[in-house]
Structures are given as C-alpha cells and as structure tokens.
Write an enzyme that holds these catalytic residues in place. Structure first.
Site, mmCIF file in Angstrom:
data_model
loop_
_atom_site.group_PDB
_atom_site.id
_atom_site.type_symbol
_atom_site.label_atom_id
_atom_site.label_comp_id
_atom_site.label_asym_id
_atom_site.label_seq_id
_atom_site.Cartn_x
_atom_site.Cartn_y
_atom_site.Cartn_z
ATOM 1 N N HIS A 142 -1.058 10.382 -3.262
ATOM 2 C CA HIS A 142 -2.368 9.975 -2.774
ATOM 3 C C HIS A 142 -3.416 11.047 -3.017
ATOM 4 C CE1 HIS A 142 -5.521 9.532 0.364
ATOM 5 N NE2 HIS A 142 -5.390 8.249 0.090
ATOM 6 N N HIS A 184 0.834 -1.201 0.000
ATOM 7 C CA HIS A 184 0.000 0.000 0.000
ATOM 8 C C HIS A 184 0.872 1.256 0.000
ATOM 9 C CE1 HIS A 184 -2.791 2.935 2.094
ATOM 10 N NE2 HIS A 184 -3.505 2.534 1.054
HETATM 11 O O1 G3P Z 1 -6.625 1.824 -2.844
HETATM 12 C C1 G3P Z 1 -6.806 1.098 -1.687
HETATM 13 C C2 G3P Z 1 -6.664 2.077 -0.624
HETATM 14 O O2 G3P Z 1 -5.425 2.667 -0.823
HETATM 15 C C3 G3P Z 1 -7.751 3.084 -0.724
HETATM 16 O O3 G3P Z 1 -7.551 4.068 0.150
HETATM 17 O O4 G3P Z 1 -7.117 6.366 0.530
HETATM 18 O O5 G3P Z 1 -5.294 4.744 0.884
HETATM 19 O O6 G3P Z 1 -6.013 5.315 -1.418
HETATM 20 P P1 G3P Z 1 -6.431 5.170 0.007
HETATM 21 CA CA CA Z 2 -4.970 3.772 -2.907
#
Ligand code: G3P
Ligand code: CA
Length: 387
Positions: free
Chosen positions: A104, A62
């Site tokens: 992000h 992530h």
């Molecule tokens: O894309 C999966 C997760 O990353 C979604 O939340 O806000 O971390 O992009 P975010």
């Molecule tokens: Ca994401």
C-alpha cells in the site's frame, strides 16, 4: 461521453494471426492498434475468461481479503478469490531494480518485519513523500531479492488480532506472482477473476527514474491483458498517471478521489482539487481519460455530525451521466470503521451491521465496492439476486 477510442472494425485474417502472436509481440514492443482491435474481437467471442461482462455490483477485494489475512499477500488474494470476489486489488510500488510489488505504501515498516531485521537497519531514513516527511524503510532502496527476505505483518493488529497471528508467514508478492495466482485459480474456480491494480506514489517514482506506468502495462500485456474487454481496471489517485496510462493502453482506468489535491497537480502547481473533480463538470472531464471513479465513501453518503450515515449526494447520478462507473472505498465490517448507528458495541474489533451500510450505498446507485471482507458482499449480492 466515455473515453475517446478508435472504433472497432472487423479484423482481417492477418490481424487474427497477429493476435495469436501477441504475447510474443507484446514482450518486444507492445501491440499496435490493429492487434488491439483483434484481441478485443477475439475476447468478446472466445469461450475463455476475457470478454465477459462484469458482475454487478462488482465485488473488489480490497488488498485481498485483508479483513482475514495480512494485506497484499498471496494468501490474502487467494482467500478473496475463494470467497467469491470478482476482482482482487493490488496496490503497487517499485523496487530499486524496477520490479512492481504489492504494498500500500513505499514505506515498509507498517506492513513488513523490516524493523526487526538488523541487516537492513542502516536503510532507515527520513524523506518527503507526496509532500509529507516520513521516516522508515522505502521500497526504492531495496532490490526485489532483498524485499523477498522480508515477511508481511498485519497493519492494524489492535483491530485484527487474528490476522496478526499470521505475522511472518507470507512474502511480499510481485505483480507477476499475483497474476500467476489469478490464472491458476481461474482454472480451479472455473470463472473469470479480475485485477484492479493501483499505481501508488506515481509522481514520486517518476522523479526517481522509476516510472511505473510502462512496466505495469508491459506486465499486463505480456500476460494477455489487452483492451477494454479484459478483466482489468487500473486505478490511481493521480491524474497524470492515468492520462499517461490512457496513452499506453486501452485497459479500463479509474480515477480515485481522496482529500485535498492529487499530488501530481500539487507538483505542477494547478488548482485542480478532488472537490472540483467531483462536480458534474469535473466528472465529465474525467470521462475523457477514465472509465470509472473510485471515491471515498463520503463523496456518496457523508456522515452527519453524530457519525451516522447522512443522505446521498448527487455524485453517483453525475458520474453516471458522464458515463463513469462508481466503485467507492472502503467497506470494513468492524465497528471501528462503521457509521455510529451501525456499530454493535464500543469494541472496535467487533463486527457491526456492515450489510446495512452496503445496502444504503447500493440504494444510492453504486456499481461496485472495495471491501476488506469480500465474502460479506458476495453473500449479500447472492441473497438480493434470489429475492
Ligand atoms: O484503491 C481504492 C482504495 O484502496 C484507495 O485507498 O488507501 O486503501 O489504497 P487505499
Ligand atoms: Ca488501493
């Protein structure tokens, strides 16, 4: 039912030649259906890195190994790959001159040193993003050359002080630079490494004349990522972005779930909410344009009133019944993010029992997970497969 696609046919010699020329053809106009089929055929038979089945459970790094290095930097992605992640996850936004970069948010103040740069002080402004007013510096006001003058900083230094020591060390990468890194590390690691890009604020960028979907697909195709056998999932919180992508590519797509309503649906004035999308009927509708779902963890195992893990919902069985993979987000090792009963202390930056949390979700039937500390999930998977 999964996505409606044309059936594969045995390719002809001419189609295979077209397949060999695809990198050049794709740059000019994008591949046609017969070339796509040939690519899929070749991918499944070639001894290369495409066409291999995904590991299970799939470990998706992530924002890279963002538990160890500032998020969305080449260092974060590289560390994730060296830790054994199957896929790395770049969130994508657009620059003023139409480049896809990994951030992000389109607001740059939280994860770069832009606020410390007097030369960009006059770029700070207030605007409405996805319905909320926000003050900051926005990627759509910067060229790629200007973005490259910035340096990444840690988003949550209070929880990740070690990461903050690397503030100022790394650039903001482009999607192409991330792909180049993946291709290089595939060779040195001797294994397939997947990409899991996300279109961030796609309606906002579309309204600015900077629609992301075509540049994203063009970049992926130019680099040989074609068809559902390629190691790519494209994800979005917005429905229309995924439906547009479904028209443009056979790469696999994932519908993310947050709270409230997808912003594109708000703009279009529909009553479609994530809650409706999470019903059995809603998931069947998603399977018409996507291959998987990426829910917040609470859709699968909500926490109870005390903040402990509760009981699994029927989200996973309903998604599987619709033919969808389930990849929830986000697993993080620090107490600040864990269920109350899995925390090791009152210190938010100390690690708690993230393995117990992951095991609970594996027991609930998930097919993969987004995690800031990919090494933990890789080790747990290895141990479980040895037992
Ligand atoms: O894309 C999966 C997760 O990353 C979604 O939340 O806000 O971390 O992009 P975010
Ligand atoms: Ca994401």
């Amino acid at each position: 039912m999964s996505r409606l696609r044309s059936p594969l046919r045995q390719p002809m010699i001419g189609t295979l030649i077209a397949c060999l020329l695809t990198p050049f053809a794709a740059q000019a106009a994008g591949p046609n259906d017969s070339v796509r089929e040939a690519i899929g055929w070749a991918e499944r038979r070639a001894p290369g890195f495409n066409g291999k089945p995904d590991a299970e459970p799939l470990v998706i790094a992530h924002r890279g190994a963002s538990g160890y290095v500032p998020e969305h930097t080449l260092a974060s992605y590289a560390l994730a790959i060296l830790q054994g992640a199957d896929y790395i996850e770049p969130d994508l936004v657009m620059t003023r001159d139409g480049h896809l970069i990994a951030r992000h948010d389109n607001e740059l103040g939280l994860t770069t040193d832009v606020s410390q740069r007097p030369e960009f002080a006059d770029r700070q402004r207030t605007q409405v993003i996805d319905g909320s007013e926000l003050t900051g510096w926005f990627t759509e006001d910067f060229t790629l050359a200007e973005i490259k003058q910035l340096r990444a900083i840690e988003r949550i230094p209070e929880v990740r002080p070690g990461n903050a020591r690397m503030d100022g060390a790394f650039e903001v990468p482009t999607l192409q630079e991330i792909i180049d890194l993946v291709k290089t590390l595939q060779l040195s690691e001797g294994r397939r490494i997947g990409l899991y890009p996300e279109t961030k604020h796609p309606t906002h960028f579309q309204q600015l004349g900077l629609a992301m979907e075509r540049p994203l697909v063009r970049t992926l195709e130019r680099n040989g990522y074609l068809g559902r056998w390629s190691p790519v999932y494209i994800q979005s919180f917005e429905v229309d972005s995924l439906k547009t992508l479904n028209e443009l590519t056979d790469l696999r797509l994932v519908q993310l779930f947050g709270g409230g309503q997808p912003y594109d649906q708000t703009v279009r004035g529909t009553d479609l909410t994530y809650a409706k999308m999470a019903t059995a009927e809603g998931l069947e509708a998603i399977a018409q344009y996507a291959d998987g779902v990426g829910p917040d963890k609470s859709y699968i195992i909500p926490r109870d009133a005390s903040g402990n893990l509760g009981s699994p919902t029927d989200f996973v069985p309903n998604a599987h019944a619709a033919g969808l993979k389930v990849h929830p987000y986000t697993f993080r090792a620090e107490n600040a993010f864990l269920p109350a009963n899995l925390r090791s202390s009152d210190q938010p930056d100390e690690r708690g029992d993230i393995e117990a949390e992951i095991r609970a979700f594996l027991d609930a039937g998930i097919d993969g997970l987004f995690i800031d500390h990919p090494d933990i999930a890789v080790r747990l998977r290895e141990r479980e497969q040895q037992d």
